[in-house]
Design a protein around this motif. Structure first.
Motif, PDB file in Angstrom:
ATOM      1  N   UNK A  43       0.833  -1.213   0.000  1.00 44.04           N
ATOM      2  CA  UNK A  43       0.000   0.000   0.000  1.00 44.04           C
ATOM      3  C   UNK A  43       0.862   1.255   0.000  1.00 44.04           C
ATOM      4  N   UNK A  44       1.929   1.214   0.777  1.00 42.60           N
ATOM      5  CA  UNK A  44       2.779   2.400   0.904  1.00 42.60           C
ATOM      6  C   UNK A  44       3.416   2.756  -0.443  1.00 42.60           C
ATOM      7  N   UNK A  45       4.015   1.756  -1.104  1.00 40.73           N
ATOM      8  CA  UNK A  45       4.649   2.081  -2.392  1.00 40.73           C
ATOM      9  C   UNK A  45       3.600   2.409  -3.456  1.00 40.73           C
ATOM     10  N   UNK A  46       2.450   1.751  -3.343  1.00 40.39           N
ATOM     11  CA  UNK A  46       1.372   2.012  -4.292  1.00 40.39           C
ATOM     12  C   UNK A  46       0.855   3.448  -4.111  1.00 40.39           C
ATOM     13  N   UNK A  47       0.640   3.831  -2.865  1.00 43.38           N
ATOM     14  CA  UNK A  47       0.161   5.191  -2.595  1.00 43.38           C
ATOM     15  C   UNK A  47       1.157   6.229  -3.083  1.00 43.38           C
ATOM     16  N   UNK A  49       3.248   5.904  -5.525  1.00 46.07           N
ATOM     17  CA  UNK A  49       3.175   5.933  -6.990  1.00 46.07           C
ATOM     18  C   UNK A  49       1.987   6.773  -7.448  1.00 46.07           C
ATOM     19  N   UNK A  50       0.835   6.543  -6.809  1.00 51.05           N
ATOM     20  CA  UNK A  50      -0.374   7.286  -7.180  1.00 51.05           C
ATOM     21  C   UNK A  50      -0.192   8.785  -6.937  1.00 51.05           C
ATOM     22  N   UNK A  51       0.487   9.090  -5.849  1.00 54.12           N
ATOM     23  CA  UNK A  51       0.738  10.477  -5.497  1.00 54.12           C
ATOM     24  C   UNK A  51       1.597  11.155  -6.573  1.00 54.12           C
ATOM     25  N   UNK A  52       2.623  10.442  -7.042  1.00 58.25           N
ATOM     26  CA  UNK A  52       3.489  10.987  -8.094  1.00 58.25           C
ATOM     27  C   UNK A  52       2.705  11.197  -9.382  1.00 58.25           C
ATOM     28  N   UNK A  53       1.842  10.252  -9.691  1.00 60.73           N
ATOM     29  CA  UNK A  53       1.035  10.374 -10.906  1.00 60.73           C
ATOM     30  C   UNK A  53       0.125  11.595 -10.804  1.00 60.73           C
ATOM     31  N   UNK A  54      -0.465  11.767  -9.629  1.00 56.57           N
ATOM     32  CA  UNK A  54      -1.347  12.912  -9.424  1.00 56.57           C
ATOM     33  C   UNK A  54      -0.569  14.219  -9.554  1.00 56.57           C
ATOM     34  N   UNK A  55       0.659  14.215  -9.065  1.00 60.72           N
ATOM     35  CA  UNK A  55       1.483  15.424  -9.197  1.00 60.72           C
ATOM     36  C   UNK A  55       1.740  15.766 -10.651  1.00 60.72           C
ATOM     37  N   UNK A  56       1.976  14.753 -11.453  1.00 63.44           N
ATOM     38  CA  UNK A  56       2.194  14.983 -12.885  1.00 63.44           C
ATOM     39  C   UNK A  56       0.938  15.566 -13.526  1.00 63.44           C
ATOM     40  N   UNK A  57      -0.212  15.035 -13.121  1.00 70.00           N
ATOM     41  CA  UNK A  57      -1.479  15.527 -13.667  1.00 70.00           C
ATOM     42  C   UNK A  57      -1.694  16.975 -13.251  1.00 70.00           C
ATOM     43  N   UNK A  58      -1.460  17.259 -11.965  1.00 67.24           N
ATOM     44  CA  UNK A  58      -1.639  18.623 -11.452  1.00 67.24           C
ATOM     45  C   UNK A  58      -0.724  19.604 -12.170  1.00 67.24           C
ATOM     46  N   UNK A  59       0.519  19.152 -12.386  1.00 70.90           N
ATOM     47  CA  UNK A  59       1.488  20.010 -13.066  1.00 70.90           C
ATOM     48  C   UNK A  59       1.003  20.327 -14.490  1.00 70.90           C
ATOM     49  N   UNK A  60       0.518  19.282 -15.176  1.00 73.89           N
ATOM     50  CA  UNK A  60       0.033  19.469 -16.551  1.00 73.89           C
ATOM     51  C   UNK A  60      -1.147  20.441 -16.555  1.00 73.89           C
TER      52      UNK A  60
ATOM     53  N   UNK B 118      -5.796   1.524  -9.054  1.00 77.72           N
ATOM     54  CA  UNK B 118      -4.358   1.608  -8.824  1.00 77.72           C
ATOM     55  C   UNK B 118      -3.528   0.710  -9.734  1.00 77.72           C
ATOM     56  N   UNK B 119      -4.158  -0.282 -10.341  1.00 77.74           N
ATOM     57  CA  UNK B 119      -3.392  -1.207 -11.174  1.00 77.74           C
ATOM     58  C   UNK B 119      -3.583  -0.946 -12.653  1.00 77.74           C
ATOM     59  N   UNK B 120      -4.370   0.078 -12.959  1.00 74.85           N
ATOM     60  CA  UNK B 120      -4.677   0.291 -14.372  1.00 74.85           C
ATOM     61  C   UNK B 120      -3.617   1.148 -15.050  1.00 74.85           C
ATOM     62  N   UNK B 121      -2.549   0.460 -15.481  1.00 69.16           N
ATOM     63  CA  UNK B 121      -1.494   1.101 -16.237  1.00 69.16           C
ATOM     64  C   UNK B 121      -1.534   0.565 -17.661  1.00 69.16           C
ATOM     65  N   UNK B 122      -0.724   1.164 -18.527  1.00 68.86           N
ATOM     66  CA  UNK B 122      -0.683   0.675 -19.909  1.00 68.86           C
ATOM     67  C   UNK B 122       0.276  -0.499 -19.984  1.00 68.86           C
ATOM     68  N   UNK B 231      12.938   7.997  -4.854  1.00 71.14           N
ATOM     69  CA  UNK B 231      11.814   7.385  -4.143  1.00 71.14           C
ATOM     70  C   UNK B 231      10.802   6.798  -5.112  1.00 71.14           C
ATOM     71  N   UNK B 232      10.601   7.487  -6.217  1.00 71.86           N
ATOM     72  CA  UNK B 232       9.655   6.985  -7.218  1.00 71.86           C
ATOM     73  C   UNK B 232      10.199   5.709  -7.874  1.00 71.86           C
ATOM     74  N   UNK B 233      11.490   5.731  -8.247  1.00 64.60           N
ATOM     75  CA  UNK B 233      12.117   4.543  -8.849  1.00 64.60           C
ATOM     76  C   UNK B 233      11.999   3.345  -7.906  1.00 64.60           C
TER      77      UNK B 233
END
Lengths: 137, 331
Positions: A43-47, A49-60, B118-122, B231-233
């Motif tokens: 959950x921690x690494x998944x969260x 990852x999701x947070x980073x994705x959201x940051x990219x979206x917010x930035x865009x 959360x798992x829906x990636x390409x 951290x992301x990597x």
């Protein structure tokens, strides 16, 4: 891992009512299977990852609002795509898409080209054209 | 129209589809046996290939290889087809279902409606079985799911023709021939040797050497790309190791289960001991994941954490090098 140690935290797969299968050993050392509802470490690494994705979206989103990039960049991030994936879905070269990411170029695109992007992002041409950097979708 | 087909949840999609399709054809084979005989355990680091904006890392060979190797070693024949035309792809699938043949499909996960957000990636190397059709809905047995699902015609077309890396192109496959006699001993020894050679390969990005390379890279990440990217990597690395499909510990537990089952099947007690050892190594991989997840909790000295992780990975590489050398000897 022992069968009794198979984690039962509240994980992401359990959100859609499923569990994950693990192979673990029972008290006699025999391999067996066990279902898991999730694991905190994941959950921690998944969260994150999701947070980073959201940051990219917010930035865009910010960049579209500031007029630095065209809506294509925002929807690309929103759909978790990159240039290559957009290229594969639209059938256009990457350099062409990157050009279309400039607001000036984007404004001149005809509906035929816009439709290819709209299909890729699963939105209408209007939604694509009229996106100005609002909070959405 | 529904084919008599038993859905069983497995840890990994490709093993699961192979195991479920073969069981349907009368060959009772477990997921660990599919994985082991298909030489599914692997490690490869692809720093030049960015996946989801992070360096590529895989704990298994390329999609389709596990089933192909399994088929080769057991003398099974698989029919595979890819399409450029979605309508034709659907016609072939429907025709199969009419002939009572459940079919394995390669699909992209981004558009799978029953997948958690959360798992829906390409990611295009997912596998599932279609075992029937009612109206315009396909009956789906996705081996990573506890229950069966349904997809409409357009939904299925979308996932079969997902674009991007490893685009499935409507890829459909199913076993067409299973031999009466199977030489399990030969298949198992060959498969284990292959895995040992893969893991000990003299290639810098593969097997234990690959792990050492990743260890060196991890150590440098915080200074080289900055803490945020590092951290992301790291999150992507742990996801590859633990996320749905690997059965935990980067497939180490499935492999241990295989060694145990194989050891009993061909009566080689040495394999049972090796299974115990691999289980312990799997536990250390789990510890590595826990250690990595701590990075996101405490904000203290990040470089220390990365150094510790790099050391842990080096230790794992040493243990596995020893393990596979030993396994190669006993087999």
């Amino acid at each position: 891992m022992k069968k009794s140690e198979v984690p039962q935290d509240k994980g992401r797969v359990s959100e859609k009512g499923s569990r994950e299968l693990y192979y673990a050993v029972d008290d006699n050392g025999e391999y067996t299977t066990a279902l898991s509802t999730g694991w905190e470490a994941k959950n921690i690494v998944q969260d994150h990852t999701m947070q980073e994705i959201q940051e990219r979206i917010d930035q865009a989103q910010e960049d579209v609002k500031a007029g630095v990039v065209s809506p294509i960049v925002y929807f690309m991030e929103l759909r978790r795509m990159d240039w290559q994936i957009v290229s594969d879905y639209t059938g256009m070269w990457k350099w062409r898409i990157k050009r279309h990411a400039k607001p000036m170029v984007f404004a001149k695109l005809n509906d035929k080209v816009l439709q290819r992007y709209a299909d890729t992002f699963e939105i209408t041409i209007e939604e694509l054209k009229n996106y100005r950097g609002e909070e959405c979708k | 129209m529904q084919i008599d087909f038993e859905h069983r949840i497995t840890a990994h999609c490709e093993n699961g589809v192979a195991s479920n399709l073969l069981r349907n054809k009368g060959l009772d084979i477990s997921e660990p046996m599919v994985f082991g005989i298909g030489s599914g355990l692997f490690y490869v680091y692809l720093p030049f290939l960015k996946v989801n904006h992070a360096p590529g890392l895989s704990y298994r060979p390329a999609p389709g290889w596990i089933f192909n190797r399994l088929a080769k070693r057991l003398g099974i024949k698989i029919k595979r087809q890819k399409f450029s035309n979605p309508e034709k792809a659907q016609r072939v699938l429907d025709e199969n279902l009419r002939n009572n043949i459940p079919a394995g499909l390669q699909v992209g996960v981004y558009h799978l409606p029953y997948f958690p957000e959360d798992y829906r990636f390409h990611f295009n190397a997912h596998n599932l079985v279609v075992y029937g059709k009612e109206g315009n809905e396909y009956l789906i047995s996705d081996p990573t799911m506890e229950t069966v699902h349904r997809l409409t015609e357009p939904e299925l077309e979308k996932v079969r023709f997902a674009k991007g890396v490893l685009a499935p192109k409507g890829h459909i496959y199913y076993p067409i021939y299973i031999p009466q006699q199977i030489d399990w001993e030969k298949a198992i020894t060959k498969a284990i040797k292959k895995t040992c050679n893969d893991m000990l390969a003299p290639v810098p990005i593969v097997g234990v050497k690959g792990m050492r390379m990743v260890s060196r890279a991890i150590r440098k990440w915080p200074t080289k790309v900055g803490v945020k990217k590092a951290n992301y990597y790291l999150a992507q690395l742990v996801r590859m190791q633990e996320e749905i499909g690997t059965g935990g510990g980067g497939f180490r537990y499935i492999y241990s289960a295989f060694l145990q089952e194989a050891g009993k099947k061909i009566n080689r007690p040495a394999l049972l001991e090796m299974s115990d050892e691999m289980t312990k190594i799997g536990d250390l991989w789990r510890d590595f994941a826990v250690e990595a997840s701590r990075v996101y909790k405490k904000r203290s000295n990040q470089t220390d954490v990365y150094n510790k992780l790099a050391d842990d990975l080096l230790h794992l590489a040493d243990l596995e090098e020893e393990f596979f050398k030993k396994l190669k000897k006993v087999i």
